[in-house]
Design an enzyme around this catalytic site. Structure first.
Site, PDB file in Angstrom:
ATOM      1  N   LYS A 202      40.587  50.766  30.831  1.00 11.04           N
ATOM      2  CA  LYS A 202      40.942  52.166  30.378  1.00 11.04           C
ATOM      3  C   LYS A 202      42.431  52.313  30.352  1.00 11.04           C
ATOM      4  CE  LYS A 202      39.497  55.851  28.660  1.00 11.04           C
ATOM      5  NZ  LYS A 202      38.474  55.890  27.656  1.00 11.04           N
ATOM      6  N   SER A 397      34.672  56.250  23.752  1.00 12.31           N
ATOM      7  CA  SER A 397      35.135  57.162  25.208  1.00 12.31           C
ATOM      8  C   SER A 397      34.341  58.302  24.953  1.00 12.31           C
ATOM      9  CB  SER A 397      36.679  57.230  25.151  1.00 12.31           C
ATOM     10  OG  SER A 397      36.936  57.812  26.576  1.00 12.31           O
TER      11      SER A 397
END
Length: 604
Positions: A202, A397
């Site tokens: 991430k 996401s």
């Protein structure tokens, strides 16, 4: 100059009357504006409707794409003060326009005159597929541009003939990702960001906490860019009748910048002046050099020949979700959870709507807003209505979060998806305020944490622990939603998540996606799941306001798109590439709450 003393009561009286006068004047101006706008609208309604542009026999369709190519027609910021309806067709309506032209006996070919296309690979590939189907009917496509950049050439390579202008270049050199890192600048001015993220891959916050890409981010970016570029190379190779290795080699050697090599590369059919290309079109149409070529623009043909999709009373509702996922209503080109929850609920209550397709083109945003949209989808399913997701350029996401619960998920080979991870940011400006500016803060507390979470004092370890806990809770919830929606083991989701980004085919391999397919295939799948035959209608949502409606909404403050207007002006000044970096940084630094957001911008 010395002003005479005036009693305070007199000042207050004068201020009161000035305020009243200003309010009355403002009201009068507002009423006059509404009167003239209303009169204009009534005049337009009462006046005879303008005739649509005629489609002459033996014509060509001029396919000039709009500067901004949204999924849904009209889903862009209105930067014009005109109240005329000038909405350019969106992606799906452009595809429908090409299909209509393929069946129209009056249209013999397409003239593709486009160099700079502001779209990502998945969008271009969908348009290419429609152009290839157009050619299968026996009609021709000729492409010409003074210069070709990658997206424009990828589209043009689907044509029968591709020409460059004199001394033109073909900027075909592969895909890349360029990320601006701000940490050194922030250190210099005395600002830092406390970052709390879950998922080794991430990487959305890396520009604020590092000076270069992490090994994990470099690894995943290289992988999905290679997957997407392989699709592009294969498509160009097939259309231009070249070996894929040769096409890749041309990109590696930037052959398109070398005129002699480009001429012999097979990537184009030659260099040509515009009038020479028009002469080639005349020959295709069987016209003499003195005869005029009948042509019609994309915009005019769409309005003339492409009608709303109708069918039986049963409907498949296509809800187009494109842009940043935000809390609240949102604006044009964004996904406000309040607005989209209401759209899904309306589809649930509408007895004519038998199935829903959620078209997702989003890199994510607010985790809270994503959860709200996910919950509305679960309610829709519980009501017995199937929902299918169709992914566009990106559904990552938060964009994947809202897709995870669908009955079936369709993606494109060039779709960017995954990025199952979250982060939270907290700015700390202690050094800036104390050392650079000379401002110090002191506090008085009624409880130990009354002044907690202040950007001017930094975070205590307890506060950091709270942020970390919040990020881990949201990440755990995100993985649970994916495991539940996809019917996967929680531990397996943990292995493929970690914030990692995937291209479409890889996502299908690891079961984040069911099938490769476009929006039409997703619609057909939704109709099948609902038990519909071939007689059904298709409705697109949200409904886009007409330009005059937007003008009234903005004036009355009903729908505030001022920030979007300012952003469009800035985009015009910076250019698309620089603005994309600016927007990524803006979204990062202005985000509130836990975020589920894609980490980078792909250069195409």
């Amino acid at each position: 100059m010395i002003e005479p003393n005036t009693p305070r009561s007199s000042n207050r009286t004068g201020s009161f009357f000035r305020l009243v006068f200003a309010s009355c004047l403002g009201t009068a101006i507002a009423l006059l504006l509404l009167f003239f706008v209303g009169a204009g609208l009534v005049g337009n309604l009462l006046a005879p409707s303008e005739e649509v542009a005629p489609v002459m026999a033996n014509s060509i369709l001029r396919l000039d794409l709009p500067a901004d190519l949204p999924e849904l027609t009209g889903n862009t910021v209105n930067t014009s003060f005109s109240i005329e309806n000038q909405s350019e067709p969106g992606l799906y309506d452009i595809m429908r326009t090409i299909r209509a032209a393929a069946k129209d006996d009056n249209i013999k070919g397409i003239y593709l005159s486009q160099s700079a296309v502001n779209a990502q690979p998945a969008t271009i590939r969908q348009l290419r597929q429609e152009l290839l189907k157009f050619r299968e009917t026996g009609k021709f496509i000729i492409a010409f541009s003074p210069n070709y950049f990658q997206a424009g050439y990828y589209l043009a390579s689907a044509a029968d003939e591709v020409y460059l202008g004199p001394m033109g270049l073909l900027d075909f050199r592969g895909l890349g990702a360029e990320i601006p890192f701000l940490k050194t600048m922030l250190d210099n001015i005395g600002v830092k960001f406390e970052v709390f993220y879950v998922g080794d891959y991430k990487s959305a916050t890396e520009p604020l906490r590092q000076t270069e890409m992490s090994p994990e981010n470099r690894e995943q970016t290289k992988e999905f860019l290679e997957d997407i570029f392989a699709e592009i190379v294969a498509d160009i190779a097939e259309s231009r009748n070249l070996p894929p290795a040769e096409v890749r080699n041309h990109a590696a050697r930037i052959t398109g910048w070398q005129e002699a090599d480009l001429m012999n590369s097979g990537l184009i059919d030659g260099f040509s002046q515009r009038v020479e290309v028009e002469s080639k079109i005349r020959q295709r149409l069987g016209l003499s050099s003195s005869q005029k070529v009948n042509s019609i623009s994309l915009f005019d043909y769409f309005n003339s020949r492409v009608s709303p999709q109708t069918g039986g009373s049963d409907q498949v509702a296509v809800i187009v979700a494109e842009g940043n996922i935000v809390d609240g209503v949102g604006t044009y080109g964004s996904i406000g959870d309040k607005r989209y929850v209401e759209l899904i609920q309306q589809a649930q209550r509408n007895d004519q709507v038998k199935a829903v397709v959620l078209r997702v083109n989003s890199g994510g945003g607010s985790a809270s807003a994503s959860e709200n949209i996910w919950a509305a989808i679960e309610d829709l399913k519980a009501a017995g209505k199937p929902i299918v997701v169709s992914m566009g350029d990106v559904a990552a996401s938060g964009g994947y979060y809202i897709a995870a619960g669908a009955d079936s998920i369709f993606a494109l080979p060039s779709t960017i998806t995954g990025s199952i991870g979250v982060f939270n940011l907290f700015p700390v400006a202690t050094e800036l305020m104390n050392d650079h500016i000379g401002i110090n803060f002191d506090t008085v507390n009624t409880t130990p944490y009354a002044n907690a979470f202040s950007p001017f004092q930094g975070l205590s370890q307890t506060e950091r622990d709270l942020f970390t806990e919040r990020a881990e809770i949201v990440y755990s919830q995100f993985m649970a939603r994916v495991a539940q929606g996809r019917g996967l083991d929680r531990d397996y989701v943990g292995e493929i998540a970690k914030g990692r980004v995937y291209a479409g085919r890889k996502a299908q391999e690891i079961e984040l996606v069911d099938r490769m397919g476009d929006l039409d295939e997703a619609i057909a799948s939704a109709a099948t799941l609902a038990g519909l035959g071939s007689d059904y209608s298709i409705g697109f949502y949200p409904r886009m306001s007409q330009p005059y409606e937007r003008l009234i909404q903005e004036f009355l403050g009903i729908d505030n798109e001022q920030r979007d207007f300012s952003a469009q002006v800035l985009r015009d000044q910076l250019g698309d590439q620089a603005y994309q970096h600016f927007e990524l940084i803006r979204q990062l630094t202005q985000s509130q709450g836990v975020q589920a957001r894609l980490p980078l911008v792909v250069k195409f």
